[in-house]
Design an enzyme around this catalytic site. Structure first.
Site, PDB file in Angstrom:
ATOM      1  N   ASN A   1      -2.851 -32.272 -34.899  1.00  0.00           N
ATOM      2  CA  ASN A   1      -3.730 -31.103 -34.945  1.00  0.00           C
ATOM      3  C   ASN A   1      -4.486 -31.121 -36.268  1.00  0.00           C
ATOM      4  O   ASN A   1      -3.904 -30.868 -37.322  1.00  0.00           O
ATOM      5  CB  ASN A   1      -2.903 -29.815 -34.830  1.00  0.00           C
ATOM      6  CG  ASN A   1      -3.784 -28.578 -34.968  1.00  0.00           C
ATOM      7  OD1 ASN A   1      -4.997 -28.684 -35.104  1.00  0.00           O
ATOM      8  ND2 ASN A   1      -3.166 -27.406 -34.955  1.00  0.00           N
TER       9      ASN A   1
ATOM     10  N   GLY B   1       1.686 -31.005 -36.925  1.00  0.00           N
ATOM     11  CA  GLY B   1       1.067 -29.681 -37.030  1.00  0.00           C
ATOM     12  C   GLY B   1       2.136 -28.648 -37.327  1.00  0.00           C
ATOM     13  O   GLY B   1       3.231 -28.972 -37.770  1.00  0.00           O
TER      14      GLY B   1
ATOM     15  N   ASP C   1       3.952 -24.622 -36.132  1.00  0.00           N
ATOM     16  CA  ASP C   1       4.727 -24.086 -35.007  1.00  0.00           C
ATOM     17  C   ASP C   1       3.867 -23.897 -33.758  1.00  0.00           C
ATOM     18  O   ASP C   1       4.321 -24.079 -32.628  1.00  0.00           O
ATOM     19  CB  ASP C   1       5.348 -22.747 -35.411  1.00  0.00           C
ATOM     20  CG  ASP C   1       6.319 -22.920 -36.566  1.00  0.00           C
ATOM     21  OD1 ASP C   1       6.449 -22.005 -37.402  1.00  0.00           O
ATOM     22  OD2 ASP C   1       6.949 -23.997 -36.660  1.00  0.00           O
ATOM     23  N   GLY C   2       2.600 -23.518 -33.984  1.00  0.00           N
ATOM     24  CA  GLY C   2       1.718 -23.313 -32.828  1.00  0.00           C
ATOM     25  C   GLY C   2       1.445 -24.619 -32.115  1.00  0.00           C
ATOM     26  O   GLY C   2       1.391 -24.682 -30.886  1.00  0.00           O
TER      27      GLY C   2
ATOM     28  N   GLY D   1       1.698 -27.440 -40.847  1.00  0.00           N
ATOM     29  CA  GLY D   1       1.199 -26.109 -40.467  1.00  0.00           C
ATOM     30  C   GLY D   1       1.296 -25.146 -41.632  1.00  0.00           C
ATOM     31  O   GLY D   1       1.306 -25.558 -42.798  1.00  0.00           O
ATOM     32  N   SER D   2       1.434 -23.875 -41.283  1.00  0.00           N
ATOM     33  CA  SER D   2       1.498 -22.834 -42.329  1.00  0.00           C
ATOM     34  C   SER D   2       2.914 -22.324 -42.496  1.00  0.00           C
ATOM     35  O   SER D   2       3.384 -22.104 -43.593  1.00  0.00           O
ATOM     36  CB  SER D   2       0.578 -21.675 -41.956  1.00  0.00           C
ATOM     37  OG  SER D   2      -0.738 -22.144 -41.745  1.00  0.00           O
TER      38      SER D   2
ATOM     39  N   ARG E   1      -7.988 -17.153 -40.351  1.00  0.00           N
ATOM     40  CA  ARG E   1      -7.486 -18.530 -40.316  1.00  0.00           C
ATOM     41  C   ARG E   1      -8.121 -19.379 -41.421  1.00  0.00           C
ATOM     42  O   ARG E   1      -7.511 -20.310 -41.924  1.00  0.00           O
ATOM     43  CB  ARG E   1      -7.733 -19.178 -38.952  1.00  0.00           C
ATOM     44  CG  ARG E   1      -6.588 -18.972 -38.004  1.00  0.00           C
ATOM     45  CD  ARG E   1      -6.586 -19.977 -36.887  1.00  0.00           C
ATOM     46  NE  ARG E   1      -5.342 -19.836 -36.144  1.00  0.00           N
ATOM     47  CZ  ARG E   1      -4.190 -20.392 -36.516  1.00  0.00           C
ATOM     48  NH1 ARG E   1      -4.134 -21.125 -37.604  1.00  0.00           N
ATOM     49  NH2 ARG E   1      -3.084 -20.224 -35.823  1.00  0.00           N
TER      50      ARG E   1
ATOM     51  N   GLU F   1       1.807 -17.419 -31.495  1.00  0.00           N
ATOM     52  CA  GLU F   1       0.708 -17.188 -30.550  1.00  0.00           C
ATOM     53  C   GLU F   1       0.861 -15.768 -30.000  1.00  0.00           C
ATOM     54  O   GLU F   1       1.986 -15.271 -29.877  1.00  0.00           O
ATOM     55  CB  GLU F   1       0.776 -18.203 -29.402  1.00  0.00           C
ATOM     56  CG  GLU F   1       0.852 -19.654 -29.877  1.00  0.00           C
ATOM     57  CD  GLU F   1      -0.371 -20.072 -30.683  1.00  0.00           C
ATOM     58  OE1 GLU F   1      -0.204 -20.685 -31.753  1.00  0.00           O
ATOM     59  OE2 GLU F   1      -1.491 -19.734 -30.269  1.00  0.00           O
TER      60      GLU F   1
END
Ligand SMILES: Nc1ncnc2c1ncn2[C@@H]1O[C@H](COP(=O)(O)OP(=O)(O)OP(=O)(O)O)[C@@H](O)[C@H]1O
Ligand SMILES: CCCCCCCCCCCCC/C=C/[C@@H](O)[C@H](CO)NC(C)=O
Ligand SMILES: [Ca+2]
Length: 559
Positions: A145, A203, A205-206, A247-248, A312, A515
């Site tokens: 991602n 990426g 968790d999403g 990711g974050s 974002r 999400e």
């Protein structure tokens, strides 16, 4: 596809042990040389004091003929050069070295041999041992991602992960996603999964959620299981999933290996670790919505996510800004929570029994739990809609959180529910009732220190197998019913006043692994050990060997 482990004959097991003994005796010998050298030079020697943790064959990453390194700057490299003149043939063993805070690194040991034949014999023996490790992946499907986190997924993979996969002779088909749900849709329909031993998600968790949905949906479709049935017994996925954190929050990676370090994750994939994981299936009126493996959060975490989606461009910092804004809004939501307590479990959410590698709670035959559940009266009653064993709680909540794992992450190293288990067939349902801002601040703060975040009069936590939520007010059936501009796919407060007053807005949104769900009335069921990750759970913190330089060792005489 899942490989059947080949039985190791006793002779091969003996040979495996031989390799480990020789390898470790040489490493220990080098360590003594190094520590005496440092003592002589007055340097502070740490390697000698750390408990050595032997190198096991299952943690050898690769073996190869040593590449000549012309640079002989350091003392140990000059020594290596001397040896290489005496012992002209050498090979290098790459192995897992544990460093601090659950991080792994690829370390190497070079062996010098007098004859080419001896050198090649050792390379062959070690390579043969590695080839017998049937759980190791040889071919992977990798989805990157480029959009998540700090948008470094592609460079993280190319610079930190691909070289390690190459050294371990793992082939990887790489797909850089071009839009949201690209990976999910490719997995659901196009991917030829027979070619691969696992799928890797680069990426956050999403992105993991995409891979999860693609793989689980594909598996159910291939086995003719209807995901829309809330009671459907889902078929476990045969392919393992690896996570390269980019990711974050990265809480799924963090909670399954103890860090969100890409190299550590890559090494867990290479050695073929296997960690089963529970998955929550989420339905609305008997229609499948999503799966969740970390957090299903309504109220605070739902509002944080809804607000952060519009930020974002801030990357990971968006959660901090939205967290403060949501905290100040101090919304609470009325509704009814019903849940089926998990009566037959070994642990409870406040027992301080942390889920770690080899967790006894998770190994407590969850499949028998499944059987118990499948054969139990509870399920019969649930199927008939008889929920007499169910608990029902009505109230005004600041947060309703269901954690099917600890949700440990860099922001909260012990997580939302520190004693939740990865693969015990349950989720911890945390209810935070309406309280003062100060009390809620105290509760949040305890996620970042050692204090018990459940030790508040307004907080209760239950270990459950299933739960439902019904908001007090019927959710709008269409966007026109909303009084405000609709959020991305959530619901706006129905109150007209947009001041920062302490008002109970009508609806929050469900945060499902990062999400937003399209509905607030949901039914959730924990599917025990539905998937497997290339992980081993968080290892108990071990003292580790700290080898500063790649060491060069004496001749090796295989027995
Ligand atoms: N090529 C792409 N373009 C736009 N969005 C994408 C792309 N690939 C994946 N996505 C979506 O990006 C979203 C965020 O991805 P990801 O979860 O990796 O990052 P994050 O949200 O910053 O991390 P975390 O979920 O750990 O907080 C996911 O919902 C995913 O579906
Ligand atoms: C005033 C001090 C406040 C400290 C607050 C610390 C609490 C942090 C807890 C974070 C838990 C995150 C749970 C994981 C959720 C993920 O599924 C999701 C997607 O990555 N991330 C978020 C932030 O919703
Ligand atoms: Ca669980």
């Amino acid at each position: 596809m899942e490989k059947q482990p080949r039985l190791l004959s006793s002779k091969l097991v003996h040979k495996q042990r031989q390799v480990e003994v020789v390898l470790n005796s040489r490493i220990l010998a080098w360590k003594e040389i190094e520590s005496s050298r440092k003592r002589g030079s007055g340097l502070n020697d740490t390697s000698g004091t750390a408990h050595s943790r032997g190198v096991q064959v299952c943690e050898i990453l690769a073996v190869q003929k040593t590449e000549e390194d012309e640079s002989t700057n350091t003392r140990s490299q000059k020594k290596a050069k001397q040896y290489s003149l005496l012992y002209a043939h050498s090979f290098t063993v790459f192995y897992v070295k544990r460093t601090r805070q659950h991080q792994w690194r690829c370390s190497e040991v070079t062996f010098h041999c007098a004859s080419q034949g001896l050198c090649e014999q050792w390379i062959q023996v070690i390579a043969e041992q590695l080839s017998l490790l049937a759980n190791r992946p040889k071919s992977l499907l990798v989805y990157i991602n480029p959009y998540g986190g700090k948008q470094c997924g592609q460079s993280i993979y190319e610079q930190k992960v691909a070289p390690l996969f190459h050294r371990a002779c793992i082939s990887a088909d790489v797909i850089v996603t071009e839009y949201a749900n690209h990976a999910r849709d490719h997995l659901k329909t196009e991917a030829n999964l027979d070619k691969y031993d696992g799928v890797v998600c680069v990426g956050g968790d999403g992105m993991f959620s995409e891979i999860l949905h693609g793989l689980v949906s594909r598996t159910q479709t291939d086995h003719g299981v209807d995901q829309n049935q809330p009671d459907a017994v889902l078929v476990p996925c045969s392919l393992h999933i690896g996570i390269i954190p980019a990711g974050s929050t990265d809480c799924i990676c963090f909670a399954t290996i103890g860090t969100n370090d890409p190299v550590t994750s890559a090494l867990h994939i290479i050695v073929g670790d296997s960690q089963p994981m529970d998955v929550c299936s989420v339905h609305h009126n008997n229609v499948f919505l999503r799966y969740s493996v970390s957090l299903l959060g309504y109220g605070f975490y739902g509002d944080v996510l809804t607000d952060s989606e519009r930020k974002r461009w801030l990357g990971p910092a968006r959660y901090d800004l939205s967290g403060v804004k949501t905290f100040l809004s101090h919304n609470f939501y009325e509704g009814t929570v019903s849940f089926l307590p998990a009566e037959d479990t070994m642990g409870n959410p406040r027992d301080k029994l942390r889920c770690r590698s080899g967790c006894h709670v998770c190994q407590h035959k969850p499949s028998s739990k499944d059987n118990q559940w499948e054969m139990s009266e509870e399920k019969e009653k649930f199927d008939k809609g008889d929920s007499s064993d169910w608990n029902v709680i009505h109230g005004k909540f600041i947060a309703i959180n269901a954690a099917s794992m600890s949700c440990a992450c860099p922001r909260s190293p012990k997580g939302l529910s520190p004693s939740a288990h990865l693969a015990d067939g349950t989720a911890d349902l945390i209810l935070v009732r309406k309280c003062s801002r100060l009390d809620f601040f105290r509760h949040l703060l305890r996620h970042t220190n050692k204090d018990d975040q459940f030790d508040h009069s307004f907080v209760e936590v239950h270990r459950v197998r299933k739960f439902r939520f019904q908001p007090q007010h019927q959710e709008p059936v269409s966007l026109e019913d909303l009084s405000e501009t609709p959020k991305k796919t959530g619901f706006s407060p129905m109150c007209s006043a947009q001041t920062n007053c302490n008002y109970s807005s009508i609806h929050s949104s469900w945060n499902c692994d990062g999400e937003i769900l399209p509905h607030t009335a949901i039914q959730v069921s924990v599917q025990c050990q539905l998937i497997r990750l290339f992980a081993r759970g968080i290892e108990e913190q071990q003292p580790h060997c700290v080898f500063e330089d790649p060491c060069t060792l004496q001749a090796l005489e295989p027995h």
